[in-house]
Structures are given as C-alpha cells and as structure tokens.
Design a protein around this motif. Structure first.
Motif, short mmCIF file in Angstrom:
data_model
loop_
_atom_site.label_atom_id
_atom_site.label_comp_id
_atom_site.label_asym_id
_atom_site.label_seq_id
_atom_site.Cartn_x
_atom_site.Cartn_y
_atom_site.Cartn_z
N LEU A 37 0.82 -1.22 0.00
CA LEU A 37 0.00 0.00 0.00
C LEU A 37 0.85 1.27 0.00
O LEU A 37 0.34 2.37 0.14
CB LEU A 37 -0.98 -0.01 1.19
N THR A 38 2.15 1.10 -0.21
CA THR A 38 3.05 2.25 -0.19
C THR A 38 2.67 3.27 -1.26
O THR A 38 2.54 4.47 -0.99
CB THR A 38 4.50 1.77 -0.42
N GLU A 39 2.48 2.77 -2.50
CA GLU A 39 2.22 3.69 -3.61
C GLU A 39 0.89 4.43 -3.41
O GLU A 39 0.82 5.65 -3.55
CB GLU A 39 2.21 2.90 -4.93
N ALA A 40 -0.16 3.69 -3.06
CA ALA A 40 -1.47 4.32 -2.90
C ALA A 40 -1.42 5.39 -1.81
O ALA A 40 -1.99 6.48 -1.96
CB ALA A 40 -2.52 3.27 -2.55
N THR A 41 -0.73 5.09 -0.72
CA THR A 41 -0.68 6.04 0.39
C THR A 41 0.15 7.26 0.03
O THR A 41 -0.23 8.40 0.35
CB THR A 41 -0.15 5.33 1.66
N ALA A 42 1.26 7.04 -0.66
CA ALA A 42 2.08 8.17 -1.10
C ALA A 42 1.30 9.03 -2.11
O ALA A 42 1.33 10.26 -2.04
CB ALA A 42 3.39 7.67 -1.73
N GLU A 43 0.58 8.40 -3.00
CA GLU A 43 -0.21 9.16 -3.98
C GLU A 43 -1.30 9.96 -3.28
O GLU A 43 -1.56 11.12 -3.62
CB GLU A 43 -0.83 8.22 -5.03
N HIS A 44 -1.93 9.36 -2.29
CA HIS A 44 -2.98 10.10 -1.57
C HIS A 44 -2.38 11.27 -0.80
O HIS A 44 -2.99 12.35 -0.72
CB HIS A 44 -3.75 9.17 -0.61
N THR A 45 -1.20 11.06 -0.27
CA THR A 45 -0.51 12.16 0.43
C THR A 45 -0.33 13.34 -0.52
O THR A 45 -0.60 14.49 -0.16
CB THR A 45 0.86 11.68 0.95
N TRP A 46 0.07 13.05 -1.75
CA TRP A 46 0.23 14.13 -2.73
C TRP A 46 -1.10 14.73 -3.15
O TRP A 46 -1.19 15.93 -3.40
CB TRP A 46 1.09 13.68 -3.92
N HIS A 103 -17.49 18.19 14.49
CA HIS A 103 -16.16 18.42 15.06
C HIS A 103 -15.64 19.78 14.58
O HIS A 103 -15.87 20.15 13.43
CB HIS A 103 -15.21 17.30 14.60
N PRO A 104 -14.95 20.53 15.45
CA PRO A 104 -14.45 21.86 15.05
C PRO A 104 -13.62 21.84 13.76
O PRO A 104 -13.63 22.84 13.02
CB PRO A 104 -13.59 22.30 16.24
N LEU A 105 -12.95 20.74 13.45
CA LEU A 105 -12.16 20.68 12.20
C LEU A 105 -13.03 20.90 10.97
O LEU A 105 -12.59 21.47 9.98
CB LEU A 105 -11.47 19.32 12.08
N THR A 106 -14.29 20.42 11.05
CA THR A 106 -15.14 20.49 9.85
C THR A 106 -15.62 21.91 9.58
O THR A 106 -16.16 22.18 8.51
CB THR A 106 -16.37 19.57 9.98
N ALA A 107 -15.43 22.81 10.53
CA ALA A 107 -15.86 24.20 10.33
C ALA A 107 -14.75 25.07 9.75
O ALA A 107 -14.97 26.24 9.46
CB ALA A 107 -16.35 24.78 11.65
N LEU A 108 -13.57 24.48 9.59
CA LEU A 108 -12.43 25.29 9.14
C LEU A 108 -12.24 25.16 7.63
O LEU A 108 -12.16 24.05 7.09
CB LEU A 108 -11.16 24.83 9.87
N LYS A 109 -12.15 26.29 6.95
CA LYS A 109 -11.99 26.31 5.50
C LYS A 109 -10.61 25.85 5.05
O LYS A 109 -10.45 25.36 3.93
CB LYS A 109 -12.20 27.74 4.99
N ASN A 110 -9.61 26.09 5.90
CA ASN A 110 -8.24 25.79 5.50
C ASN A 110 -7.83 24.34 5.80
O ASN A 110 -6.66 24.04 6.00
CB ASN A 110 -7.26 26.77 6.17
N ASP A 125 -6.14 12.63 6.73
CA ASP A 125 -6.86 11.42 6.34
C ASP A 125 -7.17 10.55 7.56
O ASP A 125 -7.92 9.59 7.47
CB ASP A 125 -6.01 10.62 5.34
N VAL A 126 -6.56 10.91 8.69
CA VAL A 126 -6.69 10.09 9.90
C VAL A 126 -6.97 10.99 11.09
O VAL A 126 -6.56 12.16 11.12
CB VAL A 126 -5.42 9.26 10.13
N PHE A 127 -7.66 10.44 12.10
CA PHE A 127 -8.15 11.24 13.21
C PHE A 127 -8.00 10.46 14.51
O PHE A 127 -7.97 9.23 14.49
CB PHE A 127 -9.62 11.60 12.97
N THR A 169 -10.28 13.71 4.59
CA THR A 169 -10.72 12.47 3.91
C THR A 169 -10.84 11.37 4.97
O THR A 169 -10.16 11.41 6.00
CB THR A 169 -9.75 12.04 2.77
N PRO A 170 -11.72 10.40 4.73
CA PRO A 170 -12.06 9.42 5.78
C PRO A 170 -11.16 8.16 5.83
O PRO A 170 -11.64 7.05 5.62
CB PRO A 170 -13.50 9.05 5.44
N HIS A 171 -9.88 8.33 6.13
CA HIS A 171 -8.94 7.21 6.25
C HIS A 171 -8.99 6.31 5.00
O HIS A 171 -9.27 5.11 5.08
CB HIS A 171 -9.24 6.38 7.51
N VAL A 172 -8.73 6.95 3.86
CA VAL A 172 -8.82 6.23 2.58
C VAL A 172 -7.51 6.24 1.79
O VAL A 172 -7.51 5.98 0.59
CB VAL A 172 -9.95 6.80 1.69
N ALA A 173 -6.39 6.51 2.45
CA ALA A 173 -5.13 6.64 1.69
C ALA A 173 -4.78 5.36 0.93
O ALA A 173 -4.20 5.43 -0.15
CB ALA A 173 -3.99 7.06 2.61
#
Ligand code: GLV
Ligand code: GLV
Length: 333
Positions: free
Chosen positions: A98-107, A274-281, A263-265, A285-289
């Motif tokens: 899962l290295t490639e998928a996770t690195a791609e999601h990071t980008w 959650h307060p994170l969801t109110a922030l525009k910046n 991607d992780v919480f 993503t729901p742990h899908v890397a």
C-alpha cells in the motif's frame, strides 16, 4: 479444517482461495463487529482476518484459541503484539503493497490544500462564483506553489521515502526526521536529515509517516505546532493520535499554521460537528489513503498468503512478531 473469522467482507476471489484451507466465517455487516463479538469469535476461531478497527487486546488474546491474527493493514496499533507473542500467537500485516497508494494520496492532499481545491470546488458548486458575476479576478482563491518550497517528512519508512521521490518531481527541497538516520537513502533520494524541531521550524509542508507507538503518540502537540511557520501546511496520512487534535484546531483557528490535510483522526469516524469540519483551510478524507482497487486487492492477497503460509507450517511472509517463531512453530499441527 481450522476456523477463520473474517471481520469484514472482502474480495470474493480471496475468500474463495482461503476456503480451501480454512472454514470461513465472514462478518457481513458494514460496521465492525462489537468487541463482545470479537471476544466470542476469538474463543471459537483459530485465525482472524482482522482490520485496524478491531480491538485485539491482551484480554481477548489470552482468552482465545487464536494461533494467528492476519491484519488487513500495514499498521497494527489495534493489536497487543507483545501479548500475542507471549501467547505464541502470530501477527502479520500488509507492508509494501500500500506504499504507492498512500504516497499518492498524500500528494493528492498536499495539492488539494496548497491549491485550495475543495474550497474552489465549493465555490463553483454552491454558486459563489456565479454571484460574484466575474469570470476571473487576479486575487481569486490564491494558493501556494510547491516548486522551491521545503517539504519536511516525519518518518522515512517505505511511504515517507516514496513521498520524497515524488517531491523531487515538484522540485522541492526535502528534509526528513526519523528515529533512525538513513544515510544511504539521503544520498539516493537527495534529501537531508534534520532534528524534528528544526524540521518543523523550516518546512513549508510537513507530512507525517510514522506508525502510532507510545513514542509517536502526541508527537505533534501545541509546542511543536507553535514552532512551525505561519504559512506552513500539515499533512497526516499516518495515525490521528500522532497529532494533538485540540492543539491543531487551535493552531488552525489562530493562524499558527496556514492549513492542514488529514486522512486520519484521533477518533474515527470524525463527528460531523467536530471543530475541524468548520475550518476552511482544512481538507478532510475518511482514512482512505490505501483505498485504490489495486492496493486493496493486493492487501487482501497478502493477508491470504500469510494465512496460507501459516497453515502450511511456513513462516508467514510479513510476520510482525518474528520472535514468536521461537515460542511456537507455525501451523496447526
Ligand atoms: C491503514 O491505515 C493501514 O495501516 O494500513
Ligand atoms: C507502508 O507501505 C509500509 O509498508 O510501510
């Protein structure tokens, strides 16, 4: 035939293959089996095909008849590995595939937060662009460029290294911190080692690629967030608990850093209020890397290979607790 409890549905071809060796029971709900169910199944089954949402603690392991827990993930912070080893229970994971998928999601996350892709999508979708009645404005939705910027990688394992390689295509300067200094990789990847606090102070983008261990829990807390540049972006595709979430919310609200992509919480699923969801910046993503069809299939196949090797009395290819072999030989014989 030994009994295998599969804690969630997976690809039928993989289950089919496993059914030649094991009597399968598959938990067919979308939600994870409750802990009480896991406890009961652990007393009946010889093997688990487990996910990172299954709590496999010492209480469960010591009362179980399990011989192997084959985890469908690279991380295994949900499993008490030390306790498993003491009880002669094999633990395997799915590194590498899962290295490639996770690195791609990071980008994907880096680009999304740097270029404000989610905000821009909402801007179009919800009519803000339309209401402004102008097709183009020089100051509309300005983001930040990657070329020439500094990427700080925390944790230079397989995923961190692949993220570093891709950074070179964006012509970034790459720094890393790891508990282990990796001189050969520094040369091969053209990257520099820095102590964590220095890396945080000079990086434009910080990306986390450590496992969750007692040492990395809360690694990025208030003090360290305050060290970062006010323009910096924080990316987390590792484990939520590596970051102190309350401190991060404060940092984002008060502008100690400019943005984050996560991607992780600490607690998953993240509550929608959650307060994170109110922030525009912030991009969430729901742990899908690792969630590409190719990778999820390779992960399932690797779990099957581990279970089949064990069944045949061979050491599983990606055994986590190598010391267990001295305790007990692989196999059900
Ligand atoms: C996903 O988080 C994994 O550990 O594979
Ligand atoms: C992730 O791919 C890992 O194998 O470290």
């Amino acid at each position: 035939m030994p009994k295998l409890f599969v804690t969630r549905e997976t690809f039928p071809e993989v289950l089919q293959r496993l059914s030649k060796y094991y009597e399968l029971e598959v938990w067919d709900r979308y939600q994870e089996p409750p802990y009480e169910v896991l406890l009961r199944k652990a007393k009946e089954a010889d093997a688990f095909f487990s996910l990172l949402t299954d709590r496999i603690d010492c209480n469960l392991l010591s009362a179980s008849r399990l011989r192997i827990v084959a985890q469908y993930a690279v991380g295994f912070d949900n499993i008490d590995v030390k306790c498993a080893t003491e009880h002669g229970i094999y633990v395997t994971n799915t590194p590498g595939v899962l290295t490639e998928a996770t690195a791609e999601h990071t980008w994907a996350l880096i680009l999304a937060v740097a270029r404000r892709i989610v905000e821009a999508d909402h801007f179009v979708r919800w009519g803000e662009w339309w209401r402004l009645s102008t097709a183009w404005h020089p100051l509309m939705l300005l983001g930040t460029e990657l070329e020439g910027k500094t990427l700080g990688i925390v944790g230079l394992g397989r995923i961190g290294s692949r993220v570093a390689e891709i950074a070179k295509a964006f012509r970034m300067r790459v720094l890393y911190y790891d508990v282990e200094r990796r001189k050969e990789l520094e040369e091969k990847l053209g990257i520099e080692y820095k102590e964590l606090d220095e890396l945080l102070a000079v990086s434009d983008i910080v990306t986390l690629h450590t496992p969750l261990t007692p040492e990395t829990r809360g690694l990025i807390g208030e003090e360290r967030l305050r060290r970062m540049k006010r323009t910096a972006l924080l990316i987390n595709t590792a484990r939520g608990a590596v970051v102190d979430t309350n401190a991060l919310v404060k940092a984002l609200r008060e502008g100690w850093i400019a943005g984050a992509a996560l991607d992780v919480f600490e607690r998953e699923p993240l509550e929608p209020n959650h307060p994170l969801t109110a922030l525009k910046n912030v991009v969430l993503t729901p742990h899908v890397a690792s969630a590409t069809r190719e990778t999820r299939m390779r992960m399932a196949e690797l779990v099957a290979e581990n279970l089949i090797a064990f069944y045949e009395g061979r050491e599983p290819p990606t055994l986590v607790n190598k010391e267990v072999v001295k305790k007990r030989a692989p196999g059900f014989g």
